[in-house]
Scaffold this motif. Sequence first.
Motif, PDB file in Angstrom:
ATOM      1  N   ILE A 133       0.857  -1.189   0.000  1.00  0.00           N
ATOM      2  CA  ILE A 133       0.000   0.000   0.000  1.00  0.00           C
ATOM      3  C   ILE A 133       0.890   1.235   0.000  1.00  0.00           C
ATOM      4  CG2 ILE A 133      -1.738   1.286   1.311  1.00  0.00           C
ATOM      5  CD1 ILE A 133      -2.678  -1.416   2.445  1.00  0.00           C
ATOM      6  N   ALA A 134       0.586   2.164  -0.908  1.00  0.00           N
ATOM      7  CA  ALA A 134       1.335   3.420  -0.954  1.00  0.00           C
ATOM      8  C   ALA A 134       0.865   4.299   0.202  1.00  0.00           C
ATOM      9  CB  ALA A 134       1.099   4.124  -2.286  1.00  0.00           C
ATOM     10  N   CYS A 135       1.718   4.455   1.203  1.00  0.00           N
ATOM     11  CA  CYS A 135       1.337   5.153   2.430  1.00  0.00           C
ATOM     12  C   CYS A 135       1.932   6.555   2.477  1.00  0.00           C
ATOM     13  CB  CYS A 135       1.817   4.381   3.652  1.00  0.00           C
ATOM     14  SG  CYS A 135       1.171   2.711   3.759  1.00  0.00           S
ATOM     15  N   GLU A 136       1.110   7.499   2.900  1.00  0.00           N
ATOM     16  CA  GLU A 136       1.619   8.830   3.190  1.00  0.00           C
ATOM     17  C   GLU A 136       2.162   8.880   4.612  1.00  0.00           C
ATOM     18  OE1 GLU A 136      -0.527  12.271   2.102  1.00  0.00           O
ATOM     19  OE2 GLU A 136      -1.454  11.281   0.396  1.00  0.00           O
ATOM     20  N   PHE A 137       1.595   8.049   5.461  1.00  0.00           N
ATOM     21  CA  PHE A 137       2.069   7.914   6.846  1.00  0.00           C
ATOM     22  C   PHE A 137       1.792   6.487   7.279  1.00  0.00           C
ATOM     23  CE2 PHE A 137       1.316   7.915  11.431  1.00  0.00           C
ATOM     24  CZ  PHE A 137       2.477   8.510  11.886  1.00  0.00           C
ATOM     25  N   LEU A 138       2.731   5.900   7.997  1.00  0.00           N
ATOM     26  CA  LEU A 138       2.576   4.537   8.486  1.00  0.00           C
ATOM     27  C   LEU A 138       3.311   4.412   9.812  1.00  0.00           C
ATOM     28  CD1 LEU A 138       1.812   1.523   8.233  1.00  0.00           C
ATOM     29  CD2 LEU A 138       3.809   1.235   6.749  1.00  0.00           C
ATOM     30  N   ASP A 139       2.606   3.924  10.825  1.00  0.00           N
ATOM     31  CA  ASP A 139       3.209   3.702  12.129  1.00  0.00           C
ATOM     32  C   ASP A 139       2.694   2.376  12.670  1.00  0.00           C
ATOM     33  OD1 ASP A 139       4.753   4.636  14.505  1.00  0.00           O
ATOM     34  OD2 ASP A 139       2.776   4.483  15.436  1.00  0.00           O
ATOM     35  N   VAL A 140       3.597   1.547  13.128  1.00  0.00           N
ATOM     36  CA  VAL A 140       3.233   0.264  13.730  1.00  0.00           C
ATOM     37  C   VAL A 140       3.950   0.164  15.073  1.00  0.00           C
ATOM     38  CG1 VAL A 140       3.302  -2.246  13.512  1.00  0.00           C
ATOM     39  CG2 VAL A 140       2.964  -0.837  11.465  1.00  0.00           C
ATOM     40  N   SER A 141       3.183  -0.154  16.101  1.00  0.00           N
ATOM     41  CA  SER A 141       3.767  -0.351  17.428  1.00  0.00           C
ATOM     42  C   SER A 141       3.120  -1.574  18.057  1.00  0.00           C
ATOM     43  CB  SER A 141       3.548   0.890  18.303  1.00  0.00           C
ATOM     44  OG  SER A 141       2.157   1.140  18.442  1.00  0.00           O
TER      45      SER A 141
END
Length: 79
Positions: A14-22
């Motif tokens: 997926i083309a992400c503008e923002f991505l955060d995984v915790s």
Amino acid sequence: MLEDVIYQAIAEHIACEFLDVSGDGRHFDAIVVSDEFQDKSRIMRHRMIYAALGDRMKEEVHALSMKLYTANEWKEING
């Protein structure tokens, strides 16, 4: 770390503008901002993430909380 694996899998599909995984090793939170979510229902957005993660959702990831937004939705939330 499994967070990095989840991050990479989503980013590759997926083309992400923002991505955060915790997460803590079993339970994870993901914030994904992508215009690929435009005109997609909440269920369709979740299915896109599940497709990106494939078998990891069955084997490695116990729980994944997802917040999925388009860029415009993200801007509205964050001012």
